[in-house]
Design a protein around this motif. Structure first.
Motif, short mmCIF file in Angstrom:
data_model
loop_
_atom_site.label_atom_id
_atom_site.label_comp_id
_atom_site.label_asym_id
_atom_site.label_seq_id
_atom_site.Cartn_x
_atom_site.Cartn_y
_atom_site.Cartn_z
N THR A 131 72.02 51.32 63.00
CA THR A 131 72.08 49.87 62.89
C THR A 131 73.42 49.40 63.42
O THR A 131 74.36 50.19 63.54
CB THR A 131 71.90 49.40 61.43
OG1 THR A 131 71.72 47.98 61.41
CG2 THR A 131 73.10 49.77 60.57
N SER A 132 73.49 48.14 63.78
CA SER A 132 74.77 47.55 64.18
C SER A 132 75.00 46.30 63.35
O SER A 132 74.05 45.67 62.86
CB SER A 132 74.78 47.21 65.68
OG SER A 132 73.76 46.26 65.98
N ILE A 187 76.48 43.90 54.90
CA ILE A 187 76.24 45.32 55.12
C ILE A 187 75.39 45.91 54.00
O ILE A 187 74.60 46.83 54.22
CB ILE A 187 77.58 46.08 55.28
CG1 ILE A 187 77.36 47.34 56.11
CG2 ILE A 187 78.20 46.45 53.95
CD1 ILE A 187 78.62 47.98 56.61
N GLY A 188 75.54 45.37 52.79
CA GLY A 188 74.69 45.83 51.69
C GLY A 188 73.22 45.56 51.94
O GLY A 188 72.36 46.42 51.69
N ARG A 210 67.92 48.05 53.34
CA ARG A 210 66.70 48.10 54.15
C ARG A 210 66.59 49.42 54.90
O ARG A 210 65.50 50.01 54.96
CB ARG A 210 66.72 46.92 55.13
CG ARG A 210 65.41 46.73 55.90
CD ARG A 210 65.41 45.43 56.65
NE ARG A 210 66.37 45.38 57.74
CZ ARG A 210 67.46 44.63 57.74
NH1 ARG A 210 67.76 43.88 56.70
NH2 ARG A 210 68.27 44.63 58.79
N LYS A 211 67.70 49.88 55.45
CA LYS A 211 67.69 51.13 56.19
C LYS A 211 67.47 52.33 55.27
O LYS A 211 66.81 53.31 55.65
CB LYS A 211 69.00 51.30 56.97
CG LYS A 211 69.28 50.19 57.97
CD LYS A 211 68.23 50.13 59.06
CE LYS A 211 68.60 49.11 60.13
NZ LYS A 211 67.62 49.07 61.23
N ALA A 212 68.02 52.27 54.06
CA ALA A 212 67.87 53.37 53.11
C ALA A 212 66.41 53.57 52.73
O ALA A 212 65.97 54.71 52.50
CB ALA A 212 68.71 53.11 51.87
N THR A 213 65.67 52.49 52.65
CA THR A 213 64.24 52.59 52.33
C THR A 213 63.50 53.41 53.38
O THR A 213 62.64 54.24 53.06
CB THR A 213 63.62 51.19 52.21
OG1 THR A 213 64.28 50.47 51.16
CG2 THR A 213 62.14 51.27 51.90
#
Length: 247
Positions: free
Chosen positions: A51-52, A166-167, A172-175
């Motif tokens: 992600t960016s 960033i949280g 979302r990415k952790a899911t």
């Protein structure tokens, strides 16, 4: 660099670091499965999501507007004066609703007509414009004896939104990564930023720590930072231990 390039370079770096020089991307789940959210890459035992994030809120959008107006005008300054000359704008001086082409021409005309005659020193100037603007565009001008210092600058904005932004992204990415987490797979979240002026490793790490004071989010084994501000020499830093140690 596009996302693919960043991921490929990261995998090469990871392979060398882990003593596996042949490590490469085996597959890209997000390109195969368009029906539901998927991660970016599988490389050996690593599941990688990239992600960016902007250094400040809406940075890429505001920077695009800014570039539409001032792009190429650095050279006009160099052609018009024979000494140091900088023009600094507020970060959000250029906004929607403006006629960017007219503002650009007004800036060019001011540089050509006024910059050569301006006294040395610091000046605060409201740009004369040929079109109405809601707020005057203020030029903070410096003229001096150092010929190497020329061009446009922007002030760093006041913005404390990075931890919250960033949280949300990392949740979302952790899911997506969580589906791959297991004894045989290490999940990695690769966070990229290409801003050489407003970002550094410490600022990014502090923001992640503030967003996750209790350690890494569920589903993420490692967090890496990709600094691509110099595209020919990207830097990758493993933040995992520093984040965990703060918990």
């Amino acid at each position: 660099m596009d996302d693919r390039d960043v991921i490929d370079l990261f995998v090469t770096h990871l392979g060398h670091q882990r003593g596996c020089a042949k490590l490469a991307v085996d597959r890209r789940p997000d390109e195969k499965n368009r029906q539901c959210p998927e991660i970016d890459a599988i490389a050996g035992p690593f599941a990688i999501e990239h992600t960016s994030i902007d250094s400040v809120a809406h940075q890429r959008r505001v920077t695009h507007w800014y570039s539409r107006v001032i792009g190429g005008l650095d050279q006009v300054i160099k052609d018009s004066v024979d000494c140091g000359f900088t023009i600094t704008l507020e970060f959000d001086a250029i906004t929607t609703g403006m006629d960017w082409d007219c503002i650009r021409e007004d800036l060019r005309s001011w540089i050509v007509d006024h910059a050569p005659r301006l006294d040395h020193g610091n000046h605060r100037i409201s740009l004369p414009t040929s079109v109405p603007v809601e707020n005057p565009i203020v030029l903070y001008v410096w003229k001096g004896q150092r010929p190497a210092v020329t061009g446009f600058r922007r002030f760093e904005p006041e913005d404390d939104s990075l931890p919250a932004r960033i949280g949300k992204i990392m949740d979302r990415k952790a899911t997506k990564l969580g589906k791959y987490q297991g004894p045989a797979t290490t999940t990695i979240l690769l966070i990229e930023n290409d801003d050489i002026a407003l970002m550094n490793e410490r600022k990014m790490l502090d923001a992640i720590r503030e967003a996750y004071p209790n350690g890494l989010p569920r589903g993420v084994d490692q967090v890496w930072f990709a600094d691509t501000s110099i595209p020919t020499d990207p830097l990758f830093r493993d933040f995992t231990t520093d984040i965990s140690a703060a918990a």
